[in-house]
Design a protein around this motif. Structure first.
Motif, PDB file in Angstrom:
ATOM      1  N   PRO A 250       3.334  -5.649 -14.401  1.00 34.80           N
ATOM      2  CA  PRO A 250       1.935  -5.652 -13.991  1.00 34.80           C
ATOM      3  C   PRO A 250       1.008  -5.775 -15.192  1.00 34.80           C
ATOM      4  O   PRO A 250       1.257  -5.159 -16.232  1.00 34.80           O
ATOM      5  CB  PRO A 250       1.750  -4.291 -13.314  1.00 34.80           C
ATOM      6  CG  PRO A 250       3.119  -3.803 -13.015  1.00 34.80           C
ATOM      7  CD  PRO A 250       4.028  -4.427 -14.017  1.00 34.80           C
TER       8      PRO A 250
ATOM      9  N   ALA B 211      -2.123  -3.840  -2.710  1.00 33.21           N
ATOM     10  CA  ALA B 211      -1.782  -4.141  -4.094  1.00 33.21           C
ATOM     11  C   ALA B 211      -1.955  -2.873  -4.899  1.00 33.21           C
ATOM     12  O   ALA B 211      -2.835  -2.074  -4.620  1.00 33.21           O
ATOM     13  CB  ALA B 211      -2.668  -5.252  -4.636  1.00 33.21           C
TER      14      ALA B 211
ATOM     15  N   ARG C  58       1.893  -6.353   5.562  1.00 39.86           N
ATOM     16  CA  ARG C  58       1.028  -6.434   4.381  1.00 39.86           C
ATOM     17  C   ARG C  58       0.895  -5.023   3.811  1.00 39.86           C
ATOM     18  O   ARG C  58       0.706  -4.063   4.550  1.00 39.86           O
ATOM     19  CB  ARG C  58      -0.344  -6.979   4.759  1.00 39.86           C
ATOM     20  CG  ARG C  58      -1.229  -7.253   3.556  1.00 39.86           C
ATOM     21  CD  ARG C  58      -2.608  -7.685   3.931  1.00 39.86           C
ATOM     22  NE  ARG C  58      -2.611  -8.840   4.815  1.00 39.86           N
ATOM     23  CZ  ARG C  58      -3.704  -9.454   5.202  1.00 39.86           C
ATOM     24  NH1 ARG C  58      -4.892  -9.038   4.816  1.00 39.86           N
ATOM     25  NH2 ARG C  58      -3.644 -10.493   6.005  1.00 39.86           N
TER      26      ARG C  58
ATOM     27  N   THR D 259       0.251  -8.947  -0.033  1.00 40.59           N
ATOM     28  CA  THR D 259      -0.789  -7.949  -0.315  1.00 40.59           C
ATOM     29  C   THR D 259      -2.175  -8.422   0.091  1.00 40.59           C
ATOM     30  O   THR D 259      -3.031  -7.599   0.376  1.00 40.59           O
ATOM     31  CB  THR D 259      -0.825  -7.586  -1.815  1.00 40.59           C
ATOM     32  OG1 THR D 259      -1.091  -8.761  -2.569  1.00 40.59           O
ATOM     33  CG2 THR D 259       0.484  -6.960  -2.257  1.00 40.59           C
ATOM     34  N   ASP D 260      -2.407  -9.720   0.096  1.00 36.98           N
ATOM     35  CA  ASP D 260      -3.772 -10.197   0.346  1.00 36.98           C
ATOM     36  C   ASP D 260      -3.845 -11.335   1.362  1.00 36.98           C
ATOM     37  O   ASP D 260      -4.842 -12.031   1.448  1.00 36.98           O
ATOM     38  CB  ASP D 260      -4.426 -10.628  -0.962  1.00 36.98           C
ATOM     39  CG  ASP D 260      -3.699 -11.788  -1.630  1.00 36.98           C
ATOM     40  OD1 ASP D 260      -2.597 -12.161  -1.188  1.00 36.98           O
ATOM     41  OD2 ASP D 260      -4.241 -12.320  -2.613  1.00 36.98           O
TER      42      ASP D 260
END
Length: 127
Positions: free
Chosen positions: A43, A126, A123, A77-78
């Protein structure tokens, strides 16, 4: 007291290729390079020891076993699963057949070296 997964190591023929692929899939960045040619990704702004494990792409010339006993599951996540599937396929992932029935809620894919991973439906936030 317990342990936490801090790194995942993936032996591969081409660390550069897979590091670029998995950085795009996971939103990771290159964190460093090993003297043996391995590449650590993770990350952005966090690195080793953060809340998410880093991934080390480790070069090897050893032949790959037919099916690895461990695989990764990823969750969007999005966006929804269909949009994320389209994005992963555009990055070069390929559909993989591991004997699924076709009724599963997930998609089985292979990365650029044939390592199998699953795209789940749910989903998640994040980190």
């Amino acid at each position: 007291m317990a342990c936490r997964i801090s790194e995942l190591i993936l032996d591969c023929a081409d660390p550069e290729l897979l590091a670029a692929f998995w950085c795009e899939v996971l939103g990771y960045v290159e964190l460093g390079r090993e003297p043996d040619g391995g590449i650590e990704i993770g990350p952005p702004g966090v690195g080793f020891g953060g809340p998410l494990p880093t991934l080390i792409l480790s070069p090897t010339a050893d032949p790959r076993p037919a099916k690895l006993p461990l695989h990764l599951d990823v969750s969007p996540t999005d966006r929804d699963q269909d949009a994320e599937l389209a994005r992963l396929l555009a990055l070069g992932a390929k559909p993989a057949d591991v004997g699924q029935s076709g009724e599963e809620s997930w998609h089985v894919l292979a990365d650029l070296e044939g390592n199998v991973f699953c795209l789940l439906r749910t989903r998640i936030p994040a980190v």
